[in-house]
Write a protein that holds these residues in place. Structure first.
Motif, PDB file in Angstrom:
ATOM      1  N   LYS A  48       9.956 -15.576  20.305  1.00  0.00           N
ATOM      2  CA  LYS A  48       9.946 -14.345  19.509  1.00  0.00           C
ATOM      3  C   LYS A  48       9.342 -13.260  20.388  1.00  0.00           C
ATOM      4  O   LYS A  48       8.126 -13.219  20.622  1.00  0.00           O
ATOM      5  N   ALA A  49      10.189 -12.363  20.886  1.00  0.00           N
ATOM      6  CA  ALA A  49       9.795 -11.406  21.926  1.00  0.00           C
ATOM      7  C   ALA A  49       9.114 -10.172  21.324  1.00  0.00           C
ATOM      8  O   ALA A  49       9.633  -9.054  21.395  1.00  0.00           O
ATOM      9  N   GLU A  50       7.936 -10.379  20.775  1.00  0.00           N
ATOM     10  CA  GLU A  50       7.182  -9.266  20.191  1.00  0.00           C
ATOM     11  C   GLU A  50       6.563  -8.391  21.274  1.00  0.00           C
ATOM     12  O   GLU A  50       6.052  -7.310  20.993  1.00  0.00           O
ATOM     13  N   ASN A  51       6.628  -8.841  22.519  1.00  0.00           N
ATOM     14  CA  ASN A  51       6.230  -7.989  23.641  1.00  0.00           C
ATOM     15  C   ASN A  51       7.161  -6.786  23.786  1.00  0.00           C
ATOM     16  O   ASN A  51       6.822  -5.817  24.466  1.00  0.00           O
ATOM     17  N   LEU A  52       8.316  -6.840  23.133  1.00  0.00           N
ATOM     18  CA  LEU A  52       9.271  -5.719  23.153  1.00  0.00           C
ATOM     19  C   LEU A  52       9.078  -4.791  21.950  1.00  0.00           C
ATOM     20  O   LEU A  52       9.861  -3.858  21.763  1.00  0.00           O
ATOM     21  N   GLN A  53       8.045  -5.053  21.162  1.00  0.00           N
ATOM     22  CA  GLN A  53       7.750  -4.211  19.995  1.00  0.00           C
ATOM     23  C   GLN A  53       7.225  -2.844  20.441  1.00  0.00           C
ATOM     24  O   GLN A  53       6.777  -2.682  21.581  1.00  0.00           O
ATOM     25  N   ARG A  54       7.275  -1.856  19.570  1.00  0.00           N
ATOM     26  CA  ARG A  54       6.685  -0.548  19.866  1.00  0.00           C
ATOM     27  C   ARG A  54       5.199  -0.716  20.201  1.00  0.00           C
ATOM     28  O   ARG A  54       4.493  -1.485  19.550  1.00  0.00           O
ATOM     29  N   THR A  55       4.742  -0.023  21.201  1.00  0.00           N
ATOM     30  CA  THR A  55       3.401  -0.117  21.803  1.00  0.00           C
ATOM     31  C   THR A  55       3.158  -1.470  22.474  1.00  0.00           C
ATOM     32  O   THR A  55       2.042  -1.761  22.887  1.00  0.00           O
ATOM     33  N   LEU A 309       5.582 -14.582  21.381  1.00  0.00           N
ATOM     34  CA  LEU A 309       5.042 -13.834  22.522  1.00  0.00           C
ATOM     35  C   LEU A 309       4.472 -12.549  21.940  1.00  0.00           C
ATOM     36  O   LEU A 309       5.183 -11.567  21.766  1.00  0.00           O
ATOM     37  N   SER A 310       3.175 -12.537  21.654  1.00  0.00           N
ATOM     38  CA  SER A 310       2.613 -11.497  20.797  1.00  0.00           C
ATOM     39  C   SER A 310       2.447 -10.142  21.457  1.00  0.00           C
ATOM     40  O   SER A 310       2.283  -9.136  20.773  1.00  0.00           O
ATOM     41  N   GLY A 311       2.471 -10.071  22.802  1.00  0.00           N
ATOM     42  CA  GLY A 311       2.303  -8.778  23.455  1.00  0.00           C
ATOM     43  C   GLY A 311       2.666  -8.824  24.931  1.00  0.00           C
ATOM     44  O   GLY A 311       2.720  -9.887  25.542  1.00  0.00           O
ATOM     45  N   GLY A 312       2.912  -7.629  25.482  1.00  0.00           N
ATOM     46  CA  GLY A 312       3.303  -7.534  26.885  1.00  0.00           C
ATOM     47  C   GLY A 312       2.573  -6.450  27.645  1.00  0.00           C
ATOM     48  O   GLY A 312       3.062  -5.972  28.666  1.00  0.00           O
TER      49      GLY A 312
END
Length: 410
Positions: A48-55, A309-312
């Protein structure tokens, strides 16, 4: 004694309402198959590519939902204490909703996160040794200025917002069997677990902490929040010294397990995400990958396991350091120390030898101070790029057979 405030809780209906409140800003991030993890675990694994989320992290979900719940109570602005991602999310949410934002961040906060907050117009205060210290400062500032304080995890509205990620997983992974999710303060993990288990109680949810700052194991054992010492960690985004009074009972009730992974495994997981999945993931976001690779938790034998993947948000300098370390561990980067006669041409002959062995010279350094040398010799340190461990051994053998005494430098 005064009457206790009613105990907060989070229900599936709260998460459904949160989804509507954040829908205009939050991205529905993709679920990506991972052939590498699937092959290594002999099971179906997705990311789950949450590293691609806003911010760059999941935190925008909780921040937006909290501002929606506050309504006019945040008219004077909001404050946040954060290692970076929560503050960045609050800055984005505040800008979107047209209110002021002040963020308190620890001294060791990554530069990328500090700059991200400032770029969105937030006032950033640097100070404090940990997230917990910054939360105290942010709360005090809110009281002083009549602003609204937004807690990074121990808040029902924030948890409900984070739980919207779980609703996306239910939609995107029909055969979802297990979710592996990072745990810092417990807001994301508990919100995701509530969202999923309210509809699919059979799905296993496992939280992951990094061993240097792992407060949940002892807290769950004792049944109350227990603090741990703060420590430098590659997973700064989950470096929370003490679970929340709200999140601890939610984690106990809704998660199936919480496991702990070593720092070195997290570093390798960052590189794997970069090399194999072509994703930039910060340390906190990579702990789930580390747990699967290290065996702290197993992929589900049937159905699909999803790693969040909670953040990038990771500094380029740290990425470079982690990549260099990985190259060294894999034998693709060799640091060689040896002595050569102190006369013209000696170094050139050594370099020709190394080149003929197929190694690529990255850096060379003469060393004359602090080393036991003959008056007519000098020491050199070569940083070489090789094709792998076997080739590195061949290079060392070639140098040794030519009469040198090479030593590896750790």
């Amino acid at each position: 004694m005064g009457a206790r405030a009613p105990e907060q809780t989070v229900e599936a209906a709260d998460i459904a309402r949160a989804r509507a409140a954040v829908a205009d800003v939050v991205r529905h991030t993709p679920v990506l198959p991972s052939q590498t993890l699937s092959d290594s675990t002999s099971a179906a694994v997705v990311l789950k590519a949450e590293n691609l989320q806003r911010t760059g992290s999941f935190k925008i979900r909780g921040a937006l939902n909290k501002l929606a719940a506050l309504g006019e109570r945040c008219a004077r602005g909001v404050t946040a204490g954060s290692a970076g991602n929560h503050g960045w999310a609050c800055a984005q949410a505040a800008r979107t909703r047209g209110v002021r934002c002040e963020v308190f961040m620890p001294v060791e906060a990554p530069l990328s996160k500090v700059e991200g907050c400032r770029a969105l117009g937030a006032v950033v205060h640097i100070g404090g040794a940990s997230v917990d210290d910054c939360v105290v400062q942010a709360r005090a500032r809110a009281d002083e200025a009549g602003m609204a304080f937004v807690h990074p995890f121990d808040d029902a509205d924030v948890i409900a917002g984070q739980g919207t990620l779980g609703l996306e997983l239910l939609e995107d992974v029909p055969d979802l069997a297990k979710v592996v999710v990072p745990v810092g303060g417990g807001g994301l993990s508990s919100g995701v677990a509530i969202a999923i288990k309210a509809q699919r109680p059979d799905v296993e949810v496992v939280g992951v902490q990094v061993e240097t700052v792992a407060a949940f194991a002892e807290s769950l054992r004792r049944g109350e929040p227990v603090g741990v010492s703060s420590a430098l960690t590659i997973a700064d985004g989950i470096a929370v010294k003490r679970p929340g009074d709200l999140t601890l009972p939610l984690v106990r009730r809704w998660l199936d397990d919480v496991v702990v992974v070593p720092e070195d495994d997290v570093a390798e997981a960052i590189v794997l995400c970069m090399e194999k999945a072509k994703l930039v993931v910060e340390g906190a976001g990579a702990v789930g990958v580390a747990a699967l690779l290290g065996g702290q938790t197993k992929a589900a034998p049937r159905g699909t396991t999803c790693v969040v993947l909670s953040g990038g948000n990771v500094d380029a300098g740290l990425l470079a350091t982690v990549a260099r370390r990985h190259e060294t561990e894999a034998g693709r980067r060799l640091v060689l120390f040896t002595r050569v006669p102190d006369r013209p041409g000696s170094l050139a002959r050594l370099l020709v030898l190394v080149g003929e062995a197929g190694a690529n010279l990255i850096h060379v350094e003469h060393l004359r101070e602090g080393i036991d040398l003959h008056v007519r010799e000098t020491a050199v340190q070569l940083t070489l790029e090789t094709r792998g461990r076997e080739h590195a051994d061949e290079v060392m053998t070639c140098v040794r057979e030519a009469g040198y005494e090479p030593h590896l430098v750790a």
